[in-house]
Write an enzyme that holds these catalytic residues in place. Structure first.
Site, PDB file in Angstrom:
ATOM      1  N   GLY A  18     -23.988  -7.450 -51.639  1.00 50.75           N
ATOM      2  CA  GLY A  18     -23.135  -7.913 -52.736  1.00 50.75           C
ATOM      3  C   GLY A  18     -22.552  -6.668 -53.399  1.00 50.75           C
ATOM      4  CB  ALA A  19     -19.680  -4.684 -52.846  1.00 52.88           C
ATOM      5  N   GLY A  20     -20.298  -6.749 -55.842  1.00 54.31           N
ATOM      6  CA  GLY A  20     -19.656  -7.144 -57.094  1.00 54.31           C
ATOM      7  C   GLY A  20     -20.142  -6.261 -58.237  1.00 54.31           C
TER       8      GLY A  20
ATOM      9  CG  ASP B  94     -18.939  -8.388 -51.211  1.00 49.90           C
ATOM     10  OD1 ASP B  94     -19.539  -8.326 -52.308  1.00 49.90           O
ATOM     11  OD2 ASP B  94     -18.163  -9.327 -50.912  1.00 49.90           O
TER      12      ASP B  94
ATOM     13  CB  VAL C 239     -30.413  -8.836 -58.543  1.00 49.79           C
ATOM     14  CG1 VAL C 239     -29.859  -8.756 -59.959  1.00 49.79           C
ATOM     15  CG2 VAL C 239     -31.160  -7.549 -58.221  1.00 49.79           C
TER      16      VAL C 239
ATOM     17  CG  HIS D 208     -34.185 -14.042 -65.211  1.00 50.14           C
ATOM     18  ND1 HIS D 208     -34.269 -13.311 -66.367  1.00 50.14           N
ATOM     19  CD2 HIS D 208     -32.928 -13.825 -64.722  1.00 50.14           C
ATOM     20  CE1 HIS D 208     -33.119 -12.676 -66.570  1.00 50.14           C
ATOM     21  NE2 HIS D 208     -32.289 -12.974 -65.584  1.00 50.14           N
TER      22      HIS D 208
HETATM   23  N1  APR Z   1     -22.744 -11.843 -48.385  1.00 46.06           N
HETATM   24  C1  APR Z   1     -22.424 -10.725 -49.050  1.00 46.06           C
HETATM   25  N2  APR Z   1     -21.806 -10.745 -50.252  1.00 46.06           N
HETATM   26  C2  APR Z   1     -21.501 -11.948 -50.761  1.00 46.06           C
HETATM   27  C3  APR Z   1     -21.817 -13.155 -50.100  1.00 46.06           C
HETATM   28  C4  APR Z   1     -22.477 -13.069 -48.849  1.00 46.06           C
HETATM   29  N3  APR Z   1     -22.812 -14.131 -48.151  1.00 46.06           N
HETATM   30  N4  APR Z   1     -21.398 -14.177 -50.879  1.00 46.06           N
HETATM   31  C5  APR Z   1     -20.841 -13.638 -51.981  1.00 46.06           C
HETATM   32  N5  APR Z   1     -20.912 -12.304 -51.929  1.00 46.06           N
HETATM   33  C6  APR Z   1     -20.418 -11.305 -52.882  1.00 46.06           C
HETATM   34  C7  APR Z   1     -19.073 -11.650 -53.493  1.00 46.06           C
HETATM   35  O1  APR Z   1     -18.022 -11.400 -52.582  1.00 46.06           O
HETATM   36  C8  APR Z   1     -19.060 -10.728 -54.703  1.00 46.06           C
HETATM   37  O2  APR Z   1     -18.462  -9.482 -54.410  1.00 46.06           O
HETATM   38  O3  APR Z   1     -21.282 -11.214 -54.007  1.00 46.06           O
HETATM   39  C9  APR Z   1     -20.542 -10.523 -55.018  1.00 46.06           C
HETATM   40  C10 APR Z   1     -20.955 -11.050 -56.377  1.00 46.06           C
HETATM   41  O4  APR Z   1     -20.358 -10.247 -57.310  1.00 46.06           O
HETATM   42  P1  APR Z   1     -19.900 -10.748 -58.758  1.00 46.06           P
HETATM   43  O5  APR Z   1     -19.119 -12.002 -58.626  1.00 46.06           O
HETATM   44  O6  APR Z   1     -19.310  -9.589 -59.470  1.00 46.06           O
HETATM   45  O7  APR Z   1     -21.293 -11.189 -59.454  1.00 46.06           O
HETATM   46  P2  APR Z   1     -22.350 -10.211 -60.136  1.00 46.06           P
HETATM   47  O8  APR Z   1     -22.049 -10.095 -61.585  1.00 46.06           O
HETATM   48  O9  APR Z   1     -22.509  -8.987 -59.342  1.00 46.06           O
HETATM   49  O10 APR Z   1     -23.665 -11.122 -60.052  1.00 46.06           O
HETATM   50  C11 APR Z   1     -24.280 -11.367 -58.802  1.00 46.06           C
HETATM   51  O11 APR Z   1     -26.486 -11.353 -59.742  1.00 46.06           O
HETATM   52  O12 APR Z   1     -27.257 -11.254 -61.923  1.00 46.06           O
HETATM   53  C12 APR Z   1     -26.963 -12.089 -60.845  1.00 46.06           C
HETATM   54  O13 APR Z   1     -26.354 -14.205 -61.880  1.00 46.06           O
HETATM   55  C13 APR Z   1     -25.873 -13.087 -61.150  1.00 46.06           C
HETATM   56  O14 APR Z   1     -26.213 -14.462 -59.231  1.00 46.06           O
HETATM   57  C14 APR Z   1     -25.403 -13.454 -59.788  1.00 46.06           C
HETATM   58  C15 APR Z   1     -25.568 -12.142 -59.000  1.00 46.06           C
END
Ligand code: APR
Length: 307
Positions: free
Chosen positions: A7-9, A32, A117, A174
């Site tokens: 996950g690169a969010g 991601d 996470v 949590h």
């Molecule tokens: N594989 C890899 N990455 C994925 C996949 C997958 N199958 N599905 C979604 N993603 C990526 C998305 O493309 C996005 O870049 O996960 C990333 C999520 O990033 P954000 O939307 O910015 O969310 P973020 O704030 O990082 O939170 C992620 O952590 O704290 C928890 O509740 C929050 O469940 C959430 C997670």
């Protein structure tokens, strides 16, 4: 030593940055599904290395080949909350995502320690545990370190005393029924009840429970990530540096605290072997009841999973 962040969010990218800046690994692999995002963020981060002075390499990718033989995998992929949503509202969508990722983790990094996470945290940790088939001490979740960090920050604001001198622990799932332990909250050993009136403490506990929601309300389009990533990376550091930290983490319970067959936040010793020990501390009857209620709500949520 390789650490992969899935996950690169917001949370994932900030985790990767913190791992690199602390040089916790020679290589950070950022994965991601969105083409270009992990590659772009990874390269951008790597280009900060000469200024920040680190030698960790950052690789961005859409596949798992590069994650092969990671020591630690931090899973952050999935949807984040929007205003009005509870963490549990994310359950079904994120369970599918975490399941797919866990299969890849098991295939490429069978000896990894896996830190979850993604929310709802305790339920997603269970999904990763079941899907990888790893030993429970190798799969654990980040929640208590973040909840405790929020609680300590609010106490520091209240008292005007350094966060470093505030020791505390928040247990349980949590969610809004997490359990801040007043009986173990001290300021350099001084019980918190001697320094803050009960009425204010109740308000601080309430703010801690709703701490994630407070940030979601401000951000509107997403949820917190600076403190969550700091907390996840503190756990990764405990593992890769074998620090034997005593931290509240979501761990698989087999009767500890009278709770079994669920994940919930409890004090653990974290080191190179993951959750090396669950530390069963004494709790007041009220704290015990709250911890049980919180663990039961995680259990009910796990029972409703469709994976
Ligand atoms: N594989 C890899 N990455 C994925 C996949 C997958 N199958 N599905 C979604 N993603 C990526 C998305 O493309 C996005 O870049 O996960 C990333 C999520 O990033 P954000 O939307 O910015 O969310 P973020 O704030 O990082 O939170 C992620 O952590 O704290 C928890 O509740 C929050 O469940 C959430 C997670």
């Amino acid at each position: 030593m390789k650490i992969s962040v899935i996950g690169a969010g917001n949370v994932g990218a900030t985790c990767a940055q913190r791992v690199a800046e602390k040089e916790l690994a020679n290589e950070v692999v950022l994965v991601d599904i969105i083409d270009g995002v992990p590659q772009g963020k990874g390269l951008d981060m790597w280009e900060s290395a000469p200024v920040e002075g680190f030698d960790t390499r950052i690789i961005g990718t859409n596949g798992y080949e590069e994650t092969k033989d990671s020591s630690v995998v931090i899973i952050t992929a999935g949807l984040a909350r929007k205003p009005g949503m509870s963490r549990d509202d994310l359950r079904d969508s994120n369970a599918g995502i975490v399941k797919g990722i866990s299969e890849q983790v098991a295939k490429y990094s069978p000896n990894a320690k896996v830190i979850l996470v993604t929310n709802p945290l305790d339920v997603m940790t269970y999904v990763a545990f079941k899907t990888t088939g790893f030993k429970p001490q190798n799969v654990f979740g980040q929640a208590g370190v973040l909840d405790t960090a929020r609680y300590r920050t609010f106490l520091s604001m209240e008292l005007g005393i350094s966060v470093r001198d505030i020791q505390a622990m928040v247990l349980g799932g949590h969610g809004d029924d997490m359990v801040p332990l007043l009986s173990y909250t001290t300021v350099s050993g001084i019980p918190i009840t001697q320094l803050v009136p009960q009425e204010r403490l109740d308000e601080i506990v309430d703010r801690t429970r709703k701490g994630g929601g407070e940030i979601v309300k401000y951000l509107k389009t997403g949820s917190a990530y600076y403190a969550p990533s700091a907390a996840a990376v503190e756990m990764a550091e405990a593992v890769v540096r074998d620090k034997k930290r005593l931290l509240p983490c979501s761990a698989w319970l087999t009767g500890e605290f009278g709770i079994k067959d669920t994940y919930a936040g409890v004090p653990v010793i974290l080191g190179k072997d993951g959750v090396e020990k669950i530390v069963e501390i004494e709790l007041s009857n009220n704290e015990k009841a709250m911890l049980n209620a919180s663990a039961n709500s995680v259990k009910e949520n796990i029972a409703q999973l469709n994976i």
